[in-house]
Design a protein around this motif. Structure first.
Motif, PDB file in Angstrom:
ATOM      1  N   HIS A  59     -94.849-123.913   8.951  1.00 12.89           N
ATOM      2  CA  HIS A  59     -93.383-123.958   8.981  1.00 12.89           C
ATOM      3  C   HIS A  59     -92.874-122.711   9.689  1.00 12.89           C
ATOM      4  CE1 HIS A  59     -92.824-127.363   6.234  1.00 12.89           C
ATOM      5  NE2 HIS A  59     -93.708-126.815   5.416  1.00 12.89           N
ATOM      6  N   ILE A  60     -91.715-122.851  10.333  1.00  7.92           N
ATOM      7  CA  ILE A  60     -90.964-121.688  10.816  1.00  7.92           C
ATOM      8  C   ILE A  60     -89.480-121.945  10.573  1.00  7.92           C
ATOM      9  CG2 ILE A  60     -92.634-121.123  12.646  1.00  7.92           C
ATOM     10  CD1 ILE A  60     -90.478-122.195  14.664  1.00  7.92           C
ATOM     11  N   GLY A  61     -88.704-120.869  10.439  1.00  3.55           N
ATOM     12  CA  GLY A  61     -87.249-120.945  10.476  1.00  3.55           C
ATOM     13  C   GLY A  61     -86.560-121.612   9.309  1.00  3.55           C
ATOM     14  N   LEU A  62     -87.243-121.738   8.169  1.00  4.98           N
ATOM     15  CA  LEU A  62     -86.643-122.438   7.036  1.00  4.98           C
ATOM     16  C   LEU A  62     -87.209-121.907   5.729  1.00  4.98           C
ATOM     17  CD1 LEU A  62     -89.080-124.456   5.871  1.00  4.98           C
ATOM     18  CD2 LEU A  62     -88.491-125.757   7.900  1.00  4.98           C
ATOM     19  N   SER A  63     -86.567-122.344   4.624  1.00  4.26           N
ATOM     20  CA  SER A  63     -87.127-122.154   3.284  1.00  4.26           C
ATOM     21  C   SER A  63     -87.411-123.534   2.710  1.00  4.26           C
ATOM     22  CB  SER A  63     -86.161-121.407   2.375  1.00  4.26           C
ATOM     23  OG  SER A  63     -85.933-120.089   2.819  1.00  4.26           O
ATOM     24  N   THR A  64     -88.518-123.662   1.995  1.00  5.56           N
ATOM     25  CA  THR A  64     -88.823-124.907   1.298  1.00  5.56           C
ATOM     26  C   THR A  64     -88.548-124.741  -0.189  1.00  5.56           C
ATOM     27  OG1 THR A  64     -91.150-124.332   0.898  1.00  5.56           O
ATOM     28  CG2 THR A  64     -90.639-125.468   2.963  1.00  5.56           C
ATOM     29  N   LEU A  65     -88.039-125.793  -0.804  1.00  5.16           N
ATOM     30  CA  LEU A  65     -87.789-125.806  -2.248  1.00  5.16           C
ATOM     31  C   LEU A  65     -88.471-127.039  -2.825  1.00  5.16           C
ATOM     32  CD1 LEU A  65     -84.392-125.179  -4.059  1.00  5.16           C
ATOM     33  CD2 LEU A  65     -85.968-126.950  -4.821  1.00  5.16           C
ATOM     34  N   THR A  66     -89.381-126.834  -3.761  1.00  2.00           N
ATOM     35  CA  THR A  66     -90.052-127.929  -4.453  1.00  2.00           C
ATOM     36  C   THR A  66     -89.580-127.959  -5.899  1.00  2.00           C
ATOM     37  OG1 THR A  66     -92.005-127.655  -3.047  1.00  2.00           O
ATOM     38  CG2 THR A  66     -92.279-128.949  -5.062  1.00  2.00           C
ATOM     39  N   TYR A  67     -89.138-129.157  -6.338  1.00  2.00           N
ATOM     40  CA  TYR A  67     -88.618-129.317  -7.697  1.00  2.00           C
ATOM     41  C   TYR A  67     -89.176-130.634  -8.251  1.00  2.00           C
ATOM     42  CZ  TYR A  67     -85.280-129.431 -11.577  1.00  2.00           C
ATOM     43  OH  TYR A  67     -84.699-129.454 -12.826  1.00  2.00           O
ATOM     44  N   LEU A  68     -89.972-130.541  -9.313  1.00  2.00           N
ATOM     45  CA  LEU A  68     -90.635-131.711  -9.881  1.00  2.00           C
ATOM     46  C   LEU A  68     -89.945-132.214 -11.137  1.00  2.00           C
ATOM     47  CD1 LEU A  68     -94.434-130.782  -9.562  1.00  2.00           C
ATOM     48  CD2 LEU A  68     -93.024-132.129  -7.979  1.00  2.00           C
ATOM     49  N   PHE A  69     -89.926-133.549 -11.285  1.00  2.00           N
ATOM     50  CA  PHE A  69     -89.492-134.196 -12.530  1.00  2.00           C
ATOM     51  C   PHE A  69     -90.706-134.509 -13.405  1.00  2.00           C
ATOM     52  CE2 PHE A  69     -86.648-136.247  -9.189  1.00  2.00           C
ATOM     53  CZ  PHE A  69     -85.736-135.210  -9.207  1.00  2.00           C
ATOM     54  N   GLU A  70     -91.807-134.910 -12.751  1.00  2.39           N
ATOM     55  CA  GLU A  70     -93.060-135.229 -13.453  1.00  2.39           C
ATOM     56  C   GLU A  70     -94.229-134.751 -12.616  1.00  2.39           C
ATOM     57  OE1 GLU A  70     -93.547-139.333 -15.237  1.00  2.39           O
ATOM     58  OE2 GLU A  70     -91.864-139.721 -13.892  1.00  2.39           O
ATOM     59  N   GLY A  71     -95.366-134.482 -13.281  1.00  2.00           N
ATOM     60  CA  GLY A  71     -96.592-134.158 -12.583  1.00  2.00           C
ATOM     61  C   GLY A  71     -96.749-132.681 -12.288  1.00  2.00           C
ATOM     62  N   ALA A  72     -97.690-132.384 -11.390  1.00  2.00           N
ATOM     63  CA  ALA A  72     -97.995-131.004 -11.032  1.00  2.00           C
ATOM     64  C   ALA A  72     -98.547-130.962  -9.614  1.00  2.00           C
ATOM     65  CB  ALA A  72     -99.010-130.411 -12.005  1.00  2.00           C
ATOM     66  N   ILE A  73     -98.258-129.884  -8.908  1.00  2.00           N
ATOM     67  CA  ILE A  73     -98.770-129.669  -7.549  1.00  2.00           C
ATOM     68  C   ILE A  73     -99.304-128.244  -7.462  1.00  2.00           C
ATOM     69  CG2 ILE A  73     -98.167-129.466  -5.104  1.00  2.00           C
ATOM     70  CD1 ILE A  73     -96.018-131.565  -5.506  1.00  2.00           C
ATOM     71  N   MET A  74    -100.494-128.111  -6.882  1.00  2.00           N
ATOM     72  CA  MET A  74    -101.050-126.786  -6.622  1.00  2.00           C
ATOM     73  C   MET A  74    -100.640-126.345  -5.216  1.00  2.00           C
ATOM     74  SD  MET A  74    -102.687-124.154  -7.597  1.00  2.00           S
ATOM     75  CE  MET A  74    -103.521-124.683  -9.104  1.00  2.00           C
ATOM     76  N   HIS A  75     -99.902-125.255  -5.151  1.00  2.01           N
ATOM     77  CA  HIS A  75     -99.424-124.686  -3.881  1.00  2.01           C
ATOM     78  C   HIS A  75    -100.333-123.534  -3.486  1.00  2.01           C
ATOM     79  CE1 HIS A  75     -96.449-122.746  -1.108  1.00  2.01           C
ATOM     80  NE2 HIS A  75     -97.024-121.651  -1.577  1.00  2.01           N
ATOM     81  N   ARG A  76    -100.830-123.581  -2.242  1.00  2.00           N
ATOM     82  CA  ARG A  76    -101.570-122.460  -1.669  1.00  2.00           C
ATOM     83  C   ARG A  76    -100.960-122.142  -0.312  1.00  2.00           C
ATOM     84  NH1 ARG A  76    -105.694-125.825  -3.774  1.00  2.00           N
ATOM     85  NH2 ARG A  76    -106.877-124.850  -5.467  1.00  2.00           N
TER      86      ARG A  76
END
Length: 294
Positions: free
Chosen positions: A59-76
């Motif tokens: 990615h360039i030039g932005l911010s990402t926002l992750t918002y979960l209702f259910e489950g799980a994600i591993m971010h690296r």
């Protein structure tokens, strides 16, 4: 009063191993304030052999926002971050001049049945911060401002509104708000908002000026100060918006920038694998053949 300028239906998009609902951008509406991209993931029921696996991508030039209702994600990511996001928390990653990350089902869930449901959002950066150093912030669910007003429950997930400020470190005036009601309720909240505003109805329905709008619809308001509506029982919706930038932001794949030449360089850098690497990851997503800019 009719304050609905545009109604957009959620549109299916393929991200590799399952379909998501594309909420933004659309031909009719490229951005809402600084928000340039929103995907509704799920709700998906994944079997013990099905997992979310999005290999490293830039990615360039932005911010990402992750918002979960259910489950799980591993971010690296290439900053060295390795962190699991759970429902109600916020992952906020600012790409700036360039960052790479992967998103996968956590190891302990990979051989069990599981659910995944949430929102993934891109917020464009103001021109003076487009090439800043990348950064990552995780905000726990308990740190998100939440309150009850009459019959309605509010969460200020990011930005400023209602005289409150979320701890998510945003870079321009914006808001991302969750509103829930178990009962019928009338709201007139225009004086709390500013700039562009859009509403995404996750579940339930709302009424405005005698018209009823159902879930999986996005409503773009003509003017934020006129934001008044009635919520049906068991309704959940999200308001997002804020001050639009004076400059046009171009989008190519995962790259957002006001300068097309910077995007062209990012494309070549990714093809040549000159971006920073994500530790303990060997895969990467190839640059797609996409014609033109969004």
């Amino acid at each position: 009063m009719s304050n609905i300028q545009l109604i957009i239906e959620e549109k299916a998009a393929d991200i590799g191993n399952f379909l998501v609902g594309r909420l933004l951008p659309f031909k009719e509406k490229r951005a809402v304030g600084p928000f340039v991209f929103i995907d509704h993931m799920g709700p998906a029921k994944l079997k013990d052999y099905q997992n979310l696996d999005v290999p490293p991508h830039p990615h360039i030039g932005l911010s990402t926002l992750t918002y979960l209702f259910e489950g799980a994600i591993m971010h690296r990511d290439s900053l060295g971050t390795e962190l699991e996001i759970q429902p109600g928390a916020v992952n906020w990653m600012t790409a700036g001049k360039g960052v790479v990350h992967s998103e996968r089902t956590p190891e302990y869930l990979r051989t069990t049945d599981k659910s995944l449901h949430g929102l993934q959002i891109w917020v464009a950066l103001p021109k003076n911060l487009e090439n800043c150093e990348p950064s990552f912030t995780h905000v726990e669910a308990k740190e998100i401002p939440n309150w009850k007003q009459d019959k309605v429950y509010f969460k200020l997930i990011a930005g400023e509104a209602f005289g409150r400020t979320s701890p998510v470190p945003v870079h321009s005036p914006l808001y991302f708000i969750e509103i829930k009601s178990n009962e019928k309720a009338s709201l007139n909240i225009g004086k709390e908002l500013y700039g562009d505003v859009a509403m995404y109805i996750l579940e339930g329905s709302i009424s405005n000026d005698g018209n009823r709008y159902e879930n999986k619809q996005i409503l773009i308001a003509k003017e934020s100060s006129l934001c008044a509506f009635e919520m049906a029982e068991n309704t959940t919706l999200y308001l997002f918006g804020g001050e639009a930038f004076p400059e046009e932001h171009f989008i190519y794949w995962n790259f957002v920038h006001t300068d097309k030449n910077v995007i062209e360089k990012a494309k070549e850098d990714w093809k040549a694998q000159r971006f920073p690497k994500v530790p303990n990851e060997t895969q990467w997503v190839p640059l797609p053949e996409v014609k033109g800019f969004k």
